[in-house]
Each structure stands twice: as structure tokens, then as C-alpha cells.
Design a protein around this motif. Structure first.
Motif, PDB file in Angstrom:
ATOM      1  N   GLN A 130       0.839  -1.190   0.000  1.00  0.00           N
ATOM      2  CA  GLN A 130       0.000   0.000   0.000  1.00  0.00           C
ATOM      3  C   GLN A 130       0.879   1.248   0.000  1.00  0.00           C
ATOM      4  O   GLN A 130       1.204   1.805   1.051  1.00  0.00           O
ATOM      5  CB  GLN A 130      -0.914  -0.010   1.232  1.00  0.00           C
ATOM      6  CG  GLN A 130      -1.828  -1.217   1.312  1.00  0.00           C
ATOM      7  CD  GLN A 130      -2.742  -1.328   0.104  1.00  0.00           C
ATOM      8  OE1 GLN A 130      -3.378  -0.348  -0.294  1.00  0.00           O
ATOM      9  NE2 GLN A 130      -2.813  -2.514  -0.484  1.00  0.00           N
ATOM     10  N   SER A 132       0.444   3.875  -2.550  1.00  0.00           N
ATOM     11  CA  SER A 132      -0.116   4.931  -3.386  1.00  0.00           C
ATOM     12  C   SER A 132      -0.231   6.213  -2.570  1.00  0.00           C
ATOM     13  O   SER A 132      -0.198   6.186  -1.333  1.00  0.00           O
ATOM     14  CB  SER A 132      -1.499   4.531  -3.891  1.00  0.00           C
ATOM     15  OG  SER A 132      -2.409   4.476  -2.801  1.00  0.00           O
ATOM     16  N   PRO A 133      -0.367   7.360  -3.225  1.00  0.00           N
ATOM     17  CA  PRO A 133      -0.573   8.607  -2.480  1.00  0.00           C
ATOM     18  C   PRO A 133      -1.772   8.542  -1.538  1.00  0.00           C
ATOM     19  O   PRO A 133      -1.727   9.078  -0.427  1.00  0.00           O
ATOM     20  CB  PRO A 133      -0.787   9.639  -3.593  1.00  0.00           C
ATOM     21  CG  PRO A 133      -0.023   9.096  -4.756  1.00  0.00           C
ATOM     22  CD  PRO A 133      -0.214   7.607  -4.678  1.00  0.00           C
ATOM     23  N   GLU A 134      -2.824   7.836  -1.941  1.00  0.00           N
ATOM     24  CA  GLU A 134      -4.000   7.709  -1.088  1.00  0.00           C
ATOM     25  C   GLU A 134      -3.695   6.852   0.147  1.00  0.00           C
ATOM     26  O   GLU A 134      -4.103   7.187   1.265  1.00  0.00           O
ATOM     27  CB  GLU A 134      -5.153   7.082  -1.878  1.00  0.00           C
ATOM     28  CG  GLU A 134      -5.675   7.931  -3.021  1.00  0.00           C
ATOM     29  CD  GLU A 134      -4.767   7.927  -4.241  1.00  0.00           C
ATOM     30  OE1 GLU A 134      -4.883   8.881  -5.053  1.00  0.00           O
ATOM     31  OE2 GLU A 134      -3.932   7.004  -4.374  1.00  0.00           O
ATOM     32  N   TYR A 157       2.576  13.272  -3.440  1.00  0.00           N
ATOM     33  CA  TYR A 157       2.145  12.836  -2.098  1.00  0.00           C
ATOM     34  C   TYR A 157       1.842  14.059  -1.229  1.00  0.00           C
ATOM     35  O   TYR A 157       2.372  14.217  -0.136  1.00  0.00           O
ATOM     36  CB  TYR A 157       3.224  11.942  -1.469  1.00  0.00           C
ATOM     37  CG  TYR A 157       3.283  10.565  -2.090  1.00  0.00           C
ATOM     38  CD1 TYR A 157       2.791   9.451  -1.426  1.00  0.00           C
ATOM     39  CD2 TYR A 157       3.812  10.384  -3.365  1.00  0.00           C
ATOM     40  CE1 TYR A 157       2.834   8.181  -2.000  1.00  0.00           C
ATOM     41  CE2 TYR A 157       3.851   9.130  -3.958  1.00  0.00           C
ATOM     42  CZ  TYR A 157       3.357   8.030  -3.272  1.00  0.00           C
ATOM     43  OH  TYR A 157       3.395   6.775  -3.840  1.00  0.00           O
ATOM     44  N   PRO A 209       5.053   3.512  -7.238  1.00  0.00           N
ATOM     45  CA  PRO A 209       3.950   2.996  -8.056  1.00  0.00           C
ATOM     46  C   PRO A 209       4.090   3.350  -9.526  1.00  0.00           C
ATOM     47  O   PRO A 209       4.733   4.342  -9.883  1.00  0.00           O
ATOM     48  CB  PRO A 209       2.710   3.653  -7.438  1.00  0.00           C
ATOM     49  CG  PRO A 209       3.220   4.853  -6.722  1.00  0.00           C
ATOM     50  CD  PRO A 209       4.600   4.514  -6.254  1.00  0.00           C
ATOM     51  N   ASN A 211       1.782   4.368 -11.335  1.00  0.00           N
ATOM     52  CA  ASN A 211       0.989   5.579 -11.554  1.00  0.00           C
ATOM     53  C   ASN A 211       0.689   6.215 -10.196  1.00  0.00           C
ATOM     54  O   ASN A 211      -0.017   5.617  -9.385  1.00  0.00           O
ATOM     55  CB  ASN A 211      -0.309   5.248 -12.284  1.00  0.00           C
ATOM     56  CG  ASN A 211      -1.103   6.494 -12.646  1.00  0.00           C
ATOM     57  OD1 ASN A 211      -0.533   7.576 -12.737  1.00  0.00           O
ATOM     58  ND2 ASN A 211      -2.397   6.336 -12.836  1.00  0.00           N
TER      59      ASN A 211
END
Length: 260
Positions: A130, A132-134, A157, A209, A211
Motif C-alpha cells: 500500500q 499509493s498517495p491515497e 504525495y 507505483p 501511476n
């Protein structure tokens, strides 16, 4: 100057005296290409038993075999290595020379022969995958100040708290004591930290990532702008050794992960 650096300088001087420098000549019916190598950046290039060795030295031998030329490594300190190329002290540079816009104004480059991937590491209790930026929103991420990694994090980020450090090692120490949730940086250095006793606290959370994509630092052979034929030779040879498996056979001796 410390004793280690002094010893390296002596070794470089000795090698230079043996190899010399000058315009290409013919040897054994093959053109000779003189290639500058620093010899102080392991595992890419280093001096052992008074000989230049390392990933780049082994790869250079393979490239020159494909090109059917005799390559002579010329040891040269990092300072002034581009100036020496422009002054025709040698014909090329293969010494972890990053391809960037500033250097491209002075010299030409071959196609990249290695790139450095970037990864996130974090505490072992944090699930991997995990990144990702989210997923990292609201988390504290450490990285090296004034680096490509900083630029990437600040661009993508924005919901994370980015902590900057003079060296990645300093960020790793804060990760170790719980001041950070993750560190983002050069896979070489972070993998080395994870293999250390202190690094047993942590593991790889994931690669940068796909993307948003991380723009990997790329490294190529430095050449004079006018030497277009030599550039074409190196470009073709790099492509060939990457395609036929030679590159990976050399790479696995020095790196446990892909750097193409």
C-alpha cells in the motif's frame, strides 16, 4: 584528506601512469577506445589489487567485445572528469554519470545502461503493497533533501507529511525509532539498510507505483557531441547485451534487483 581517500588517489595516479592517456590508437588490429572510470564508487567501479573492477568495468568489457574494439579504462578522479573528455584525454566516460539537462549541454550521452529504482520501506507491522498517495495520506515519509525523491513526493504525495534529511541514513534512523511511517529513496541504499542489524525493524513496502510514475535517475556513457559514430556504436552494443542476456549475467554479480 583521510587515509582512505589518500590511498585511492595514489592508486589512481599509479594506474594512470601505467595506462596513460591520449588519442585512440590501433592494437591487435582493433581500434582502441580510452574510457575514463573513477574507481571509487563501489559496486559500480572500484580499485582492487591495483585494477579497476566493478559492474561498469565488466559491462564495458562486454560492450567493447560486441563493438570489436579494445577498450582501455583510464582512471580519473571525479572532479574534472567531463573536462578531461572535452580536452580529449580519453574518448568516453563510463563512471555512473547521470544523464541530466545541465550535462547534456556540454556532452552527449549513450542510451542509459542503468537506472536506479526507488522504493518505500517501513516498519514490519505495516502491510506491504500500500504505497499509493491515497494509502500514505497523513503519514510521515522521510527522504533526502534536494533529491529527485523529494521532488516526486512533493508533487504527488501532497496529503503526506514529507520530512527532509541531509542523508537517507538519517531518515532510516528516525524510521528505526518510530518518528517516521516510511522512507522513500534509492533502492540500493535502502536495501543495504534492510540487510543490516538495525534494518531488521523494517521491510519493503513497495516500489514507487507505476501511476504516478517515478522518473528514474538514468546513467549513460559520456561522449563528445561530435563523436556521433562512437555514440551509435555504444547505443547498439548496449541494446544488444541487454537483449541477449549478457547484461543480466553481469548485473546479478552486483545487484539482486533489475537496474535496466
Amino acid at each position: 584528506m583521510n587515509l582512505l581517500n589518500f590511498g585511492r588517489k595514489l592508486a589512481l595516479v599509479a594506474l594512470a601512469a601505467v595506462l596513460g592517456a591520449g588519442p585512440p590508437v590501433m592494437a591487435q588490429d582493433r581500434p582502441v577506445i580510452r574510457v575514463a572510470v573513477e574507481g571509487a564508487y563501489p559496486p559500480f567501479n572500484y580499485i582492487e589489487n591495483n585494477e579497476l573492477q566493478g559492474f561498469e568495468v565488466d559491462l564495458l568489457k562486454a560492450l567493447c567485445e560486441v563493438m570489436k574494439v579494445q577498450c582501455v579504462p583510464v582512471p580519473h578522479q571525479w572532479d574534472g572528469i567531463v573536462r578531461g573528455l572535452l580536452n580529449r584525454e580519453y574518448d568516453a566516460i563510463m563512471s555512473s554519470l547521470e544523464i541530466n539537462e545541465r550535462r547534456k549541454k556540454r556532452i552527449a550521452f549513450s542510451i542509459p545502461y542503468y537506472r536506479i529504482p526507488a522504493i518505500f520501506i517501513g516498519p514490519k507491522e505495516t502491510p506491504a503493497g500500500q504505497v499509493s498517495p491515497e494509502a500514505l495520506a497523513g503519514k510521515k515519509i522521510g527522504t533526502a533533501d534536494r533529491s529527485d525523491h523529494e521532488t516526486y513526493l512533493k508533487e504527488f504525495y501532497r496529503e503526506s507529511e514529507i520530512e527532509l534529511y541531509g542523508k537517507t541514513d538519517e531518515a532510516n534512523l528516525d524510521l528505526l525509532v518510530g518518528r517516521l511511517d516510511a522512507v522513500f529513496g534509492d533502492k540500493r541504499f535502502l536495501t543495504r539498510f534492510l540487510e543490516s542489524r538495525e534494518g531488521s525493524c523494517c521491510h519493503v513496502l513497495g516500489d514507487a507505483p507505476a501511476n504516478p510514475a517515478y522518473r528514474h535517475q538514468s546513467y549513460g556513457i559520456g561522449l563528445r557531441h561530435e563523436d556521433t559514430a562512437l555514440k551509435a556504436q555504444f547505443d547498439s552494443a548496449i541494446a544488444q547485451v541487454m537483449a541477449d542476456g549478457t547484461y543480466d549475467r553481469i548485473r546479478v554479480k552486483y545487484f539482486p534487483f533489475d537496474i535496466k
